[in-house]
Scaffold this motif. Sequence first.
Motif, PDB file in Angstrom:
ATOM      1  N   GLU A 255     -24.742  65.328  62.915  1.00 50.05           N
ATOM      2  CA  GLU A 255     -25.812  65.396  63.849  1.00 50.05           C
ATOM      3  C   GLU A 255     -25.467  66.653  64.864  1.00 50.05           C
ATOM      4  OE1 GLU A 255     -29.199  64.265  64.831  1.00 50.05           O
ATOM      5  OE2 GLU A 255     -28.602  65.701  66.710  1.00 50.05           O
ATOM      6  N   ARG A 256     -26.396  67.397  65.059  1.00 50.35           N
ATOM      7  CA  ARG A 256     -25.840  68.577  65.823  1.00 50.35           C
ATOM      8  C   ARG A 256     -26.041  68.444  67.438  1.00 50.35           C
ATOM      9  NH1 ARG A 256     -31.659  72.049  65.777  1.00 50.35           N
ATOM     10  NH2 ARG A 256     -33.072  70.621  66.834  1.00 50.35           N
ATOM     11  N   GLY A 257     -26.504  67.074  67.859  1.00 49.02           N
ATOM     12  CA  GLY A 257     -26.513  66.957  69.230  1.00 49.02           C
ATOM     13  C   GLY A 257     -25.662  65.809  69.663  1.00 49.02           C
ATOM     14  N   HIS A 258     -26.016  65.200  70.689  1.00 43.73           N
ATOM     15  CA  HIS A 258     -25.004  64.345  71.230  1.00 43.73           C
ATOM     16  C   HIS A 258     -25.390  62.967  71.034  1.00 43.73           C
ATOM     17  CE1 HIS A 258     -28.371  64.683  74.103  1.00 43.73           C
ATOM     18  NE2 HIS A 258     -27.755  63.639  74.917  1.00 43.73           N
ATOM     19  N   ASP A 259     -24.612  61.735  71.097  1.00 43.14           N
ATOM     20  CA  ASP A 259     -24.720  60.556  71.040  1.00 43.14           C
ATOM     21  C   ASP A 259     -25.928  60.014  72.112  1.00 43.14           C
ATOM     22  OD1 ASP A 259     -24.904  58.037  70.100  1.00 43.14           O
ATOM     23  OD2 ASP A 259     -22.990  57.404  70.579  1.00 43.14           O
ATOM     24  N   ARG A 260     -26.649  59.095  71.974  1.00 45.24           N
ATOM     25  CA  ARG A 260     -27.402  58.868  73.235  1.00 45.24           C
ATOM     26  C   ARG A 260     -28.241  57.427  72.696  1.00 45.24           C
ATOM     27  NH1 ARG A 260     -32.642  62.851  72.552  1.00 45.24           N
ATOM     28  NH2 ARG A 260     -32.859  62.280  70.201  1.00 45.24           N
ATOM     29  N   GLY A 261     -28.856  56.859  73.722  1.00 45.92           N
ATOM     30  CA  GLY A 261     -29.241  55.580  73.461  1.00 45.92           C
ATOM     31  C   GLY A 261     -30.009  54.802  74.744  1.00 45.92           C
ATOM     32  N   THR A 262     -30.442  53.771  74.685  1.00 46.58           N
ATOM     33  CA  THR A 262     -31.138  52.863  75.816  1.00 46.58           C
ATOM     34  C   THR A 262     -30.476  53.028  77.122  1.00 46.58           C
ATOM     35  OG1 THR A 262     -32.009  51.334  74.117  1.00 46.58           O
ATOM     36  CG2 THR A 262     -32.339  50.925  76.393  1.00 46.58           C
TER      37      THR A 262
ATOM     38  N   ASN B 225     -21.051  64.055  65.707  1.00 47.85           N
ATOM     39  CA  ASN B 225     -21.802  64.749  66.645  1.00 47.85           C
ATOM     40  C   ASN B 225     -21.441  66.203  66.712  1.00 47.85           C
ATOM     41  OD1 ASN B 225     -21.939  61.677  68.111  1.00 47.85           O
ATOM     42  ND2 ASN B 225     -23.913  62.770  67.759  1.00 47.85           N
ATOM     43  N   TYR B 226     -22.059  67.029  67.033  1.00 49.60           N
ATOM     44  CA  TYR B 226     -21.805  68.498  67.374  1.00 49.60           C
ATOM     45  C   TYR B 226     -21.599  68.895  66.347  1.00 49.60           C
ATOM     46  CZ  TYR B 226     -21.488  66.061  72.116  1.00 49.60           C
ATOM     47  OH  TYR B 226     -21.641  65.398  73.106  1.00 49.60           O
ATOM     48  N   ALA B 227     -22.194  68.466  65.223  1.00 51.76           N
ATOM     49  CA  ALA B 227     -21.896  69.333  63.897  1.00 51.76           C
ATOM     50  C   ALA B 227     -23.171  70.023  63.473  1.00 51.76           C
ATOM     51  CB  ALA B 227     -21.712  68.227  62.856  1.00 51.76           C
ATOM     52  N   ASN B 228     -23.121  71.546  63.428  1.00 50.89           N
ATOM     53  CA  ASN B 228     -24.238  72.134  63.054  1.00 50.89           C
ATOM     54  C   ASN B 228     -24.223  72.621  61.540  1.00 50.89           C
ATOM     55  OD1 ASN B 228     -26.149  73.203  65.243  1.00 50.89           O
ATOM     56  ND2 ASN B 228     -24.073  72.889  66.219  1.00 50.89           N
ATOM     57  N   ALA B 229     -24.864  72.021  60.581  1.00 49.65           N
ATOM     58  CA  ALA B 229     -24.733  72.302  59.214  1.00 49.65           C
ATOM     59  C   ALA B 229     -25.359  73.695  59.084  1.00 49.65           C
ATOM     60  CB  ALA B 229     -25.451  71.127  58.515  1.00 49.65           C
ATOM     61  N   PHE B 230     -24.795  74.589  58.302  1.00 49.58           N
ATOM     62  CA  PHE B 230     -25.561  75.804  57.927  1.00 49.58           C
ATOM     63  C   PHE B 230     -25.718  76.125  56.526  1.00 49.58           C
ATOM     64  CE2 PHE B 230     -21.671  78.151  56.701  1.00 49.58           C
ATOM     65  CZ  PHE B 230     -20.621  77.339  57.292  1.00 49.58           C
ATOM     66  N   ALA B 231     -25.002  75.367  55.535  1.00 50.72           N
ATOM     67  CA  ALA B 231     -24.982  75.473  54.193  1.00 50.72           C
ATOM     68  C   ALA B 231     -24.747  74.460  53.296  1.00 50.72           C
ATOM     69  CB  ALA B 231     -24.175  76.963  53.637  1.00 50.72           C
ATOM     70  N   ILE B 232     -25.002  74.310  52.105  1.00 52.52           N
ATOM     71  CA  ILE B 232     -24.649  73.320  51.296  1.00 52.52           C
ATOM     72  C   ILE B 232     -23.764  73.998  50.304  1.00 52.52           C
ATOM     73  CG2 ILE B 232     -25.396  71.347  49.705  1.00 52.52           C
ATOM     74  CD1 ILE B 232     -26.408  71.098  52.647  1.00 52.52           C
ATOM     75  N   LYS B 233     -22.591  73.849  49.991  1.00 58.57           N
ATOM     76  CA  LYS B 233     -21.729  74.166  49.040  1.00 58.57           C
ATOM     77  C   LYS B 233     -22.313  73.828  47.812  1.00 58.57           C
ATOM     78  CE  LYS B 233     -16.954  75.311  48.187  1.00 58.57           C
ATOM     79  NZ  LYS B 233     -15.660  74.744  48.850  1.00 58.57           N
ATOM     80  N   ASN B 234     -22.743  74.809  46.680  1.00 59.42           N
ATOM     81  CA  ASN B 234     -23.229  74.316  45.410  1.00 59.42           C
ATOM     82  C   ASN B 234     -22.868  75.212  44.313  1.00 59.42           C
ATOM     83  OD1 ASN B 234     -26.054  75.815  44.774  1.00 59.42           O
ATOM     84  ND2 ASN B 234     -25.552  75.830  46.887  1.00 59.42           N
ATOM     85  N   ASP B 235     -22.971  74.826  43.092  1.00 60.42           N
ATOM     86  CA  ASP B 235     -22.896  75.645  41.882  1.00 60.42           C
ATOM     87  C   ASP B 235     -24.433  75.990  41.240  1.00 60.42           C
ATOM     88  OD1 ASP B 235     -23.404  73.558  40.694  1.00 60.42           O
ATOM     89  OD2 ASP B 235     -21.305  73.265  39.717  1.00 60.42           O
TER      90      ASP B 235
ATOM     91  N   THR C 106     -33.342  66.876  69.583  1.00 61.69           N
ATOM     92  CA  THR C 106     -31.706  67.297  69.180  1.00 61.69           C
ATOM     93  C   THR C 106     -31.069  66.217  69.728  1.00 61.69           C
ATOM     94  OG1 THR C 106     -30.211  68.799  68.792  1.00 61.69           O
ATOM     95  CG2 THR C 106     -31.137  68.335  71.141  1.00 61.69           C
ATOM     96  N   GLY C 107     -29.967  65.551  69.072  1.00 61.22           N
ATOM     97  CA  GLY C 107     -29.271  64.111  69.487  1.00 61.22           C
ATOM     98  C   GLY C 107     -29.756  63.389  68.472  1.00 61.22           C
ATOM     99  N   ILE C 108     -28.842  62.075  68.692  1.00 55.27           N
ATOM    100  CA  ILE C 108     -28.942  61.179  67.832  1.00 55.27           C
ATOM    101  C   ILE C 108     -30.379  60.666  67.883  1.00 55.27           C
ATOM    102  CG2 ILE C 108     -28.362  58.473  67.491  1.00 55.27           C
ATOM    103  CD1 ILE C 108     -26.373  60.605  66.355  1.00 55.27           C
ATOM    104  N   GLY C 109     -31.007  60.048  66.773  1.00 57.77           N
ATOM    105  CA  GLY C 109     -32.399  59.525  66.677  1.00 57.77           C
ATOM    106  C   GLY C 109     -33.467  60.736  66.564  1.00 57.77           C
TER     107      GLY C 109
END
Lengths: 596, 282
Positions: A35-42, A268-278, A92-95
Amino acid sequence: MANKKVDVAIVGVGWVGGILAAELTKAGLTVVGLERGHDRGTPQWQDDHDELRYAIRYEMFQNTANETWSFRHNLNETALPIRQLGAWLPGTGIGGAGVHWNGQTWRFHPRDFTIKTSTIDRYGASMIPANMTIQDWGITYDELEPYYDKFEYMAGIAGKAGNLRGQQIAGGNVFEGPRSRQFPVAPPPDTPLMALFRRATKSLGYHPFTGPTANLPVGYTNPDGIARAQCTYCGYCERFGCEVEAKADPTVTVLPVAHKTGKFKVINYANAFAIKNDGKNAQSILYYDSMGRVQEQPADIIVLGAFVFNNVRLLLNSKLGTPYDPTTGTGVVGRNYAYQTGGGGASGWFENEEFKRYMGAGALAAAIDDYNADNFDHSGLGFIGGGSISVGQSGARPIQSLTVPPGLPSFGSQWKAAVQKYYRRVVQVGFQGESPAYKQHYMDLDPNYRDKFGNPLLRITFDWQPNERAMIAFAGNKTLQIMQAMIPGAQVAKGGPLTPTAPGTISGGPGSLPAHFDTTAYQSTHNTGGAIMGADPATSVVNSYLQMWDTHNLFVVGACNFPQNAGFNPTGTVGALAYRAAEGILKYRKNGGALV
Amino acid sequence: MSEKPTTANDGEATPGPRMTRLGLLRRGAVAGVTGVAAGSLLQISPGAAAQEAAPLPLQFFTQWEFDYVTAMAETIWPTDSLGPGAREAGVGNYIDGQLAGSWGQGHRFYLNGPFFTPADTGHGWQIPMTPADVYRAFLPGYDAYVHTTFGNAYPTLTADQQTTAMTALQTGKATIPIGGTMAFASSDFFAVFRQNVLEGMLSDPAYGGNKNMVGWMQIGFPGDPMRRGDLYHNYIFSDKAYPYANKPLPLMPNYAKQGVSAGAAATGSKMPANSATNKGGM
């Protein structure tokens, strides 16, 4: 060094990521969600009745300083970046956007899934304009029905069936596809405004019903044992989190179920930018961590469950699938970008009645479906498609809710007097229209602009087309007629002086769309397409299990799967597709190979 | 015409000695001094604003900018028989806080180049400036326009002249280059400014405007009744009027009267999550 390999790794922890995490961990798989954003909730939403911070300054949305999109209206334009949010508001963020949504939860019509075939069957092939690239979904309504049902019972959707196993029921939406069982929760009662809409539309021969809602009218315990409280109708739904958990969102439904298994982990704070693949096999997700370092999350199965744009950009950045080419109409990734067609509504300013407009819930509405999809005869109308018509009571936060009758100034004492008079007296009959796909509407990587990590922005090419302009003109006349039935004897404003004795003033009539799509004014966050599903690998990215045709251990799930957009909010269908994908992933886990 | 304008015709604001003098004056009193010109006093509420105790410190505006913006805001939402206007509501302080804070400083704006003028409509903000930059660059240009057209500074014009001058912004009739270009039209500034005034009248008092909840009371918005334990589900489905529509409650009771300009702090306070991500650039 790569992270520990897991069974399934998911990009994005919103509705799609949450549903998959719950279903797959319940089945015993280990799952990591990035998840690129932070944790959050009620707990965070206890003091969020703050229109400025949340609705105006975009507290819960993607920060466009970090990552945005470039936009152009046609293939000849140089795309410009969307420098601040406007037309749409991804979360952005959880949910994800599942936290700040309104909760309007629809099923698409059976015809929507077979739009091309159905249109040709009824009107002939010439009904479809030459550059319109609508296509069937590769799945039927009946096939998707059990997954809709699962989503609705998990989320506690309130409503009344209009079609129970083929039996039409008055008071529900008689145009909907057959439901296998009743809604899990009975619909909320009518507010005086909803009752007025119901009387007006009935008098015109339409079929009004209560909009299906994810805002619980009464307490509900779902099949996972998750109990949630009833809605207070505080009026802070869309763009806000729900402080009483009455609004179904991933953080109070599926995510606790996944966490309880002990098999789910969120980074958290994980910005995916590519999928490694063959090419044949997806190996891992590459992402930037909170310190900006490149990290790698390997998994047997990888799921792209982020918002439409992010899923498509990940595919393009990873060179997965063939990018779409708008000049030849070949290739698939980025194909059939579509949206939601607004406009076509009518406004009414009542002289006498007042409505408690500041009260409400995001999906509290009365609606008709008589002018949606192909529920009416389009012969000779010059367009295909339609939309849902509704009057909602979602809470009129004041900064965004000051509309005065046309012809009045927009500042000064006269305007102020009108604001004071009408804030509680203006109502809208809205139209939410379909958005067909076109050959020239697509997404690719921008050649000029980059995000904060240096990766190309996604470029969107889109504009309004004659079919939608004709549809909106038609819709505007229908909503005007309804508004006239709601305020009998009202004057229709033409921009000139108003008659003070009329019981109300109406603005409406043939609807229109701007000369070009406007990226600045909020319209809808119902962006669709780019990784569409279908029955043919030449015209779709994924099969009916949302499994990528070319890469069997990669599933791409969300509104990016819609081949074009229907005249309804998308979340119900996104949820159904996520449950369908969960089943597909478990099948693949067992047998491997192509599921279709 | 009592005073020479302090703004040169080249569009540069020239604070200087007058600035210092204005700095010593109260917001209400300032208008009294500069407004010796006929008619302008009518614009000033004789009420609370002028009499209140300590003025709030300015976080972004110069006193000249503050007075200008306050007078312009009063044209948008005037003081009249229906209730207090933008000046008394503290809209100038609200906008000041917003421009000093994350919005004004462009923390959510994508400001990467290249920049160029769009070929058609619908592309929005396409200049390398934050809202704070725009206010600072635009006001002197507008002041020059107002002087040329009316022979005086905006705060000293009559109410009718102010309406005409504001309409010139709205319609784009006032030609005001920023940074030597017209990429940001005066009608663009009007749209941003009008929106900021509405925010200052109708946002929670914690942000410095809507002082004493005068904006909410004028339109009948109840604020945050959850604090009263007064849940709307008891009212929304009935025809009966809501008894507290004109007795609003703010989010934070302490801020309602003082108009403490917490705008910047409050807007930024939930940013740590994002700012952690921000630092991750590579």
